[in-house]
Scaffold this motif. Structure first.
Motif, PDB file in Angstrom:
ATOM      1  N   SER A  46       4.954  15.616  57.118  1.00  8.86           N
ATOM      2  CA  SER A  46       6.159  15.980  56.381  1.00  8.86           C
ATOM      3  C   SER A  46       7.340  16.230  57.311  1.00  8.86           C
ATOM      4  O   SER A  46       8.482  16.042  56.918  1.00  8.86           O
ATOM      5  CB  SER A  46       5.894  17.213  55.515  1.00  8.86           C
ATOM      6  OG  SER A  46       5.536  18.290  56.332  1.00  8.86           O
ATOM      7  N   VAL A  47       7.064  16.638  58.545  1.00 11.82           N
ATOM      8  CA  VAL A  47       8.161  16.866  59.494  1.00 11.82           C
ATOM      9  C   VAL A  47       8.842  15.528  59.804  1.00 11.82           C
ATOM     10  O   VAL A  47      10.070  15.415  59.816  1.00 11.82           O
ATOM     11  CB  VAL A  47       7.630  17.517  60.785  1.00 11.82           C
ATOM     12  CG1 VAL A  47       8.756  17.785  61.745  1.00 11.82           C
ATOM     13  CG2 VAL A  47       6.897  18.804  60.458  1.00 11.82           C
TER      14      VAL A  47
ATOM     15  N   SER B  62      18.121  14.331  67.968  1.00 10.24           N
ATOM     16  CA  SER B  62      17.752  15.459  67.136  1.00 10.24           C
ATOM     17  C   SER B  62      16.416  16.049  67.532  1.00 10.24           C
ATOM     18  O   SER B  62      15.519  15.357  68.030  1.00 10.24           O
ATOM     19  CB  SER B  62      17.824  15.034  65.669  1.00 10.24           C
ATOM     20  OG  SER B  62      16.600  14.823  65.142  1.00 10.24           O
ATOM     21  N   GLN B  63      16.296  17.337  67.328  1.00 13.65           N
ATOM     22  CA  GLN B  63      15.066  18.051  67.638  1.00 13.65           C
ATOM     23  C   GLN B  63      14.681  18.876  66.423  1.00 13.65           C
ATOM     24  O   GLN B  63      15.544  19.442  65.761  1.00 13.65           O
ATOM     25  CB  GLN B  63      15.277  19.025  68.793  1.00 13.65           C
ATOM     26  CG  GLN B  63      15.618  18.347  70.089  1.00 13.65           C
ATOM     27  CD  GLN B  63      15.649  19.363  71.189  1.00 13.65           C
ATOM     28  OE1 GLN B  63      14.619  19.789  71.669  1.00 13.65           O
ATOM     29  NE2 GLN B  63      16.837  19.778  71.568  1.00 13.65           N
ATOM     30  N   GLN B  64      13.393  18.952  66.192  1.00 14.57           N
ATOM     31  CA  GLN B  64      12.949  19.726  65.051  1.00 14.57           C
ATOM     32  C   GLN B  64      11.711  20.526  65.424  1.00 14.57           C
ATOM     33  O   GLN B  64      10.808  20.020  66.084  1.00 14.57           O
ATOM     34  CB  GLN B  64      12.624  18.766  63.903  1.00 14.57           C
ATOM     35  CG  GLN B  64      12.418  19.441  62.591  1.00 14.57           C
ATOM     36  CD  GLN B  64      12.383  18.439  61.454  1.00 14.57           C
ATOM     37  OE1 GLN B  64      12.600  17.255  61.661  1.00 14.57           O
ATOM     38  NE2 GLN B  64      12.090  18.917  60.275  1.00 14.57           N
ATOM     39  N   LEU B  65      11.718  21.767  65.022  1.00 13.70           N
ATOM     40  CA  LEU B  65      10.568  22.620  65.280  1.00 13.70           C
ATOM     41  C   LEU B  65      10.108  23.179  63.938  1.00 13.70           C
ATOM     42  O   LEU B  65      10.908  23.709  63.179  1.00 13.70           O
ATOM     43  CB  LEU B  65      10.968  23.758  66.219  1.00 13.70           C
ATOM     44  CG  LEU B  65       9.853  24.716  66.638  1.00 13.70           C
ATOM     45  CD1 LEU B  65       8.793  23.992  67.452  1.00 13.70           C
ATOM     46  CD2 LEU B  65      10.415  25.870  67.456  1.00 13.70           C
ATOM     47  N   ASP B  81      11.292  25.693  59.208  1.00 11.49           N
ATOM     48  CA  ASP B  81      11.715  24.431  59.778  1.00 11.49           C
ATOM     49  C   ASP B  81      13.075  24.608  60.413  1.00 11.49           C
ATOM     50  O   ASP B  81      14.021  24.990  59.720  1.00 11.49           O
ATOM     51  CB  ASP B  81      11.851  23.451  58.609  1.00 11.49           C
ATOM     52  CG  ASP B  81      11.336  22.120  58.956  1.00 11.49           C
ATOM     53  OD1 ASP B  81      10.274  21.773  58.424  1.00 11.49           O
ATOM     54  OD2 ASP B  81      12.006  21.431  59.736  1.00 11.49           O
ATOM     55  N   ALA B  82      13.201  24.339  61.690  1.00 12.24           N
ATOM     56  CA  ALA B  82      14.499  24.465  62.345  1.00 12.24           C
ATOM     57  C   ALA B  82      14.863  23.112  62.933  1.00 12.24           C
ATOM     58  O   ALA B  82      14.033  22.447  63.549  1.00 12.24           O
ATOM     59  CB  ALA B  82      14.423  25.519  63.445  1.00 12.24           C
ATOM     60  N   THR B  83      16.105  22.702  62.719  1.00 15.73           N
ATOM     61  CA  THR B  83      16.558  21.400  63.215  1.00 15.73           C
ATOM     62  C   THR B  83      17.839  21.581  63.995  1.00 15.73           C
ATOM     63  O   THR B  83      18.694  22.387  63.605  1.00 15.73           O
ATOM     64  CB  THR B  83      16.854  20.459  62.027  1.00 15.73           C
ATOM     65  OG1 THR B  83      15.713  20.376  61.207  1.00 15.73           O
ATOM     66  CG2 THR B  83      17.225  19.067  62.513  1.00 15.73           C
ATOM     67  N   HIS B  84      17.970  20.827  65.049  1.00 13.43           N
ATOM     68  CA  HIS B  84      19.236  20.815  65.770  1.00 13.43           C
ATOM     69  C   HIS B  84      19.559  19.383  66.143  1.00 13.43           C
ATOM     70  O   HIS B  84      18.718  18.675  66.693  1.00 13.43           O
ATOM     71  CB  HIS B  84      19.148  21.685  67.023  1.00 13.43           C
ATOM     72  CG  HIS B  84      20.439  21.723  67.778  1.00 13.43           C
ATOM     73  ND1 HIS B  84      21.507  22.501  67.384  1.00 13.43           N
ATOM     74  CD2 HIS B  84      20.852  21.051  68.876  1.00 13.43           C
ATOM     75  CE1 HIS B  84      22.522  22.309  68.226  1.00 13.43           C
ATOM     76  NE2 HIS B  84      22.147  21.440  69.141  1.00 13.43           N
ATOM     77  N   SER B 117      23.045  22.393  62.955  1.00 16.21           N
ATOM     78  CA  SER B 117      21.841  23.228  63.005  1.00 16.21           C
ATOM     79  C   SER B 117      21.423  23.518  61.585  1.00 16.21           C
ATOM     80  O   SER B 117      22.270  23.758  60.724  1.00 16.21           O
ATOM     81  CB  SER B 117      22.121  24.568  63.691  1.00 16.21           C
ATOM     82  OG  SER B 117      22.621  24.348  64.974  1.00 16.21           O
ATOM     83  N   ALA B 118      20.140  23.491  61.352  1.00 14.34           N
ATOM     84  CA  ALA B 118      19.680  23.779  59.996  1.00 14.34           C
ATOM     85  C   ALA B 118      18.378  24.556  60.054  1.00 14.34           C
ATOM     86  O   ALA B 118      17.576  24.389  60.976  1.00 14.34           O
ATOM     87  CB  ALA B 118      19.464  22.468  59.226  1.00 14.34           C
ATOM     88  N   LEU B 119      18.199  25.413  59.066  1.00 13.80           N
ATOM     89  CA  LEU B 119      16.968  26.192  58.978  1.00 13.80           C
ATOM     90  C   LEU B 119      16.509  26.154  57.535  1.00 13.80           C
ATOM     91  O   LEU B 119      17.316  26.343  56.625  1.00 13.80           O
ATOM     92  CB  LEU B 119      17.245  27.643  59.398  1.00 13.80           C
ATOM     93  CG  LEU B 119      16.042  28.583  59.367  1.00 13.80           C
ATOM     94  CD1 LEU B 119      15.012  28.189  60.410  1.00 13.80           C
ATOM     95  CD2 LEU B 119      16.486  30.028  59.609  1.00 13.80           C
ATOM     96  N   SER B 120      15.223  25.883  57.332  1.00 11.06           N
ATOM     97  CA  SER B 120      14.750  25.970  55.959  1.00 11.06           C
ATOM     98  C   SER B 120      13.425  26.716  55.913  1.00 11.06           C
ATOM     99  O   SER B 120      12.654  26.728  56.879  1.00 11.06           O
ATOM    100  CB  SER B 120      14.643  24.587  55.323  1.00 11.06           C
ATOM    101  OG  SER B 120      13.507  23.935  55.756  1.00 11.06           O
ATOM    102  N   VAL B 121      13.205  27.368  54.795  1.00 13.44           N
ATOM    103  CA  VAL B 121      12.019  28.197  54.605  1.00 13.44           C
ATOM    104  C   VAL B 121      11.367  27.785  53.290  1.00 13.44           C
ATOM    105  O   VAL B 121      12.064  27.581  52.296  1.00 13.44           O
ATOM    106  CB  VAL B 121      12.424  29.691  54.493  1.00 13.44           C
ATOM    107  CG1 VAL B 121      11.195  30.539  54.256  1.00 13.44           C
ATOM    108  CG2 VAL B 121      13.137  30.150  55.735  1.00 13.44           C
TER     109      VAL B 121
END
Lengths: 76, 391, 301
Positions: A46-47, B62-65, B81-84, B117-121
């Motif tokens: 999903s990521v 882009s990077q995503q953690l 989910d954190a994206t930059h 920058s984005a953050l989702s929960v």
């Protein structure tokens, strides 16, 4: 035009539902080994899908997938 | 070590009786907590043909953690989910007619350099069970754009073979274009989007599942791109789009297991139509192939076709009082074909992933025909990822 | 760490729980709870008691009444149904009528007419199972959980010991083992498999540090009439005891799965059983009637 389209889509969904219901013998809980595999998920990674959908969203006119939409962004 | 088919059948039958034993599975997918990191680079090809301005286009790094964990002994699931992203490059600005009234794409000379920058929960009640509810919230911020969204979705079984899913979400976006005074842009605008969906999923047999769903999105507010201009007669003006947009979409997804050869087929089709006159089709097919020893190879093909929005035109040489007009290629008639490949390797609790995608768009790939759409994009995307299961 | 052993009798066989703990009080408390759980399962699912839950269930056979099972019984029946499907009908918990007929204590071989009559009262395919409601359509049908409940009890007993703070030990219910945890020093438990024809001798020793080991064989309960061996495992399709391995042992993550595999292998007979065990890909060891050993376990003998 749009309400007509929506009606058509809902009818298609309902027809699909009744068709599948009379389909086959039910699959028992112990026969679900294959369905539980990682590669049989709707969205195994999903990521990765999130990144991919974001890329398509920013260069195409339409919205992406089904499901609760995430937030927007300035890219479209 | 993946169990043999008859053993997997015994294990899944025993799972209800001995939940503790089942939890001993060494597969990192069963881990209580999973962390993922992805890095990707997206590069658009330089434009060919007649172009004004810097033809080199967009690049996004882009990077995503992401972290996915279970709380309260498995009663709740939490995903963070954190994206930059860092974006740079030039972008289509407007289309102008040349002496022969052929469209010429003018690109914004300024190299945009922006980051997002984005953050989702997502909080799920009853993850891993067939009846569950997920609450989502997300926030995304760029220099000129802020979006806040919340949503809820529910999944529940109707009978042993059918699952119903439905949900809704709402997003409130704030746009504050850069250099507003300099370019005579609006300084501040908002946009609201509400969306709802419903889907049904069926277990067809022990090797296949099918899902069908519908979604409706309603957008209201400032839906125009504040950076784009339009050649309207003899003037170059800011483009204008309606302030409402309704989109209805239907999606069908099919998954078929070929477990005997350690493979699976994924087929997705999406149809969408909106109130701007834009119709689109998307077909995506993936083949998941296990190669043994934890290796997996996943090629994917995707075809996309859209028809133009009613108010799309490369330019209007002789305007007749049109209220809305845009030359944004994303509202034109075009098709796109993309091929991608993903290689994965699992070692113990880790999984490494590498992928590449090549995207090509052209008017000829669309189902319909329509007005010219200069500056269609071709791009390459590569990514690398790491997943780690912690218990 | 000291070793504490608790021997008792349940499920019609000698049982023992071995625990390694620092304090004897902890071990005896855990062992008592585990023993109580085994006794509860014996009481509930035993084929040989009258007046228990199972007897009431069997009393409803033929009445057309659907009996609602509790969650544990429902899951056991689902498991048995899975085994029925995987063994092409040879694993059948409705074979109780046949098991009762082949009463090994009597030393008599039943007549064909009696076998046919019992077969008419056997057959999972005849049963209506809409979980959690079970309907036994034919009067005199008997449910026999013998093939699964002892192994399930071993796993449950081991889990209860773990839940009561014991990390090292093993539960042995008449040869079906469930490991609580390896020895405190990390070494594995050593299980000796009795030689089928000379039970006082051990023909193989198997190391196990986790999971379960189950052995199916015709030597614990057998009847010999006119020189012919009749085991206690009856083939529900033919109505007669199987002619199969003398002994099958399987190791798995749980005694339940190990027991299912060893029982299925016994029911399928020597050739099909060996093929099934090879395909299953779990560690296994089997001796056929001529004393020939097969399997993929490296035994420490």
């Amino acid at each position: 035009m749009r309400p007509d389209l929506l009606l058509r889509l809902v009818c298609a969904l309902a027809c699909g539902a009744s068709l599948a219901a009379c389909a086959t013998t039910p699959v028992q809980p112990w026969e679900r080994a294959h369905l539980a595999r990682w590669d049989m998920r709707w969205d195994p990674d999903s990521v990765q899908t999130a990144m991919k959908q974001h890329a398509y969203f920013s260069k195409e006119g339409s919205n992406g997938t089904i499901g609760a939409a995430g937030g927007g962004c300035g890219c479209n | 070590m993946r169990p043999s088919a008859p053993l997997a059948a015994l294990l899944s039958a025993a799972a209800a009786l001995l939940p503790a034993a089942h939890a001993n599975a060494a597969d990192s997918d069963e881990a209580n907590t999973r962390a993922s990191y992805r890095f990707s680079e997206y590069d658009e090809d330089a434009l060919h043909g007649t172009v004004v301005g810097d033809p080199r286009r967009y690049r996004v790094l882009s990077q995503q953690l992401a972290v996915d964990t279970k709380l309260d002994g498995g009663a709740w699931g939490l995903k963070l989910d954190a994206t930059h992203e860092v974006m740079s490059g030039s972008s289509p600005w407007f289309v102008a007619p040349d002496a022969q009234q052929h469209p010429v794409q003018v690109l914004s000379g300024a190299t945009i350099r922006d980051h997002r920058s984005a953050l989702s929960v997502a909080l799920t009640q009853g993850p891993g069970t067939s009846a569950n509810t997920t609450y989502t919230a997300s926030y995304s911020k760029e220099r000129d754009y802020r979006a806040t969204a919340i949503g809820v979705e529910r999944s529940q079984p109707l009978d042993a073979a059918t699952t119903l899913g439905y949900g809704g979400s709402f997003s409130h976006d704030l746009i504050e274009p850069t250099d507003a005074a300099l370019y005579n842009r609006i300084t501040h605008a908002t946009k609201n989007t509400a969306s709802t969906f419903a889907s049904l999923a069926w277990v067809l047999d022990r090797d296949s599942v099918l899902q069908a769903g519908v979604q409706v999105n309603l957008g209201h507010g400032y839906l125009t791109d504040p950076y784009k201009l339009f050649s309207y007669g003899a003037d170059i003006v800011a483009e204008r789009r309606p302030d409402r947009r309704v989109e209805a979409a239907g999606l069908v997804r099919y998954r078929r297991s070929y477990a005997q050869i350690d493979a699976a087929l994924h087929l997705d089709y999406r149809y969408a139509q909106d109130s701007w006159g834009l119709t689109s089709h998307t077909i995506e097919a993936s083949w998941y192939q296990g190669l043994g020893h934890g290796w997996r190879l996943i090629p994917t093909l995707r075809w996309y076709s859209q028809s133009a929005a009613r108010f799309y035109a490369p330019f209007l040489a002789a305007p007749a009082g049109q209220r809305y007009y845009s030359s944004d290629y994303r509202l034109g008639t075009f098709g796109a074909f993309s091929t991608s490949i993903n290689i994965r390797k699992a070692i113990g609790r880790w999984e490494f992933s590498l992928g590449a995608e090549r995207y090509h768009s052209a008017k000829g790939l669309a189902l319909d025909s329509g007005a010219a759409v200069p500056a269609l994009v071709d791009s390459t995307r590569v990514w690398a990822g790491l997943d780690f299961g912690i218990d | 760490m000291d070793l504490h052993r608790y021997a008792f009798s349940s499920m019609g066989c000698p049982c023992e729980i071995q625990l390694e703990t620092d304090f004897e009080s902890g071990a005896s408390a855990a062992a008592a709870k585990a023993q109580a759980e085994v006794a509860r399962l014996d009481e509930k699912y035993s084929h040989y008691r009258s007046g228990n839950w199972l007897a009431c269930l069997c009393a409803s056979a033929g009445s057309g009444r659907a009996v609602e099972l509790d969650e544990e019984a429902t899951n056991l029946v689902d498991f048995a149904a899975a085994l029925h499907a995987q063994s092409a009908g040879r694993f059948d918990i409705t074979a109780g009528a046949l098991t009762k007929l082949w009463d090994l204590q009597s030393g008599r071989v039943p007549a064909q007419a009696q076998i046919d009559e019992a077969l008419a009262r056997t057959g999972w395919h005849r049963v209506e199972w809409r979980r959690p409601y079970l309907t036994l359509p034919i009067a005199g049908m008997h449910i026999d959980f013998g093939g699964v409940v002892k192994e399930y009890a071993a796993d449950r007993a081991a889990e209860i010991c773990r839940q009561n703070g014991v990390a090292h030990g093993v539960v042995d219910l008449g040869g079906d083992l469930a490991v609580i945890g390896a020895h405190a020093d990390g070494s594995a438990w050593l299980a000796g498999i009795k030689a089928p024809r000379s039970p006082e001798k051990v023909y193989a020793s198997i190391e196990l540090d986790r999971g379960g080991l189950a052995t199916s064989g015709d030597y614990e309960r057998v009847m010999i009439v006119d020189g012919k061996r009749y085991s206690h495992i009856v083939d529900p399709l033919r109505g007669r005891p199987v002619e199969s391995f003398a002994s099958v042992s399987v190791l798995a993550d749980s005694c339940l799965v190990a027991g299912a595999a060893s029982t299925l292998a016994m029911l399928l007979g020597v050739e099909r059983g060996a093929e099934y065990l090879r395909e299953l890909d779990l560690p296994w060891l089997a001796l056929d009637a001529d004393g020939r050993a097969r399997g993929n376990i490296e035994s420490a003998t």
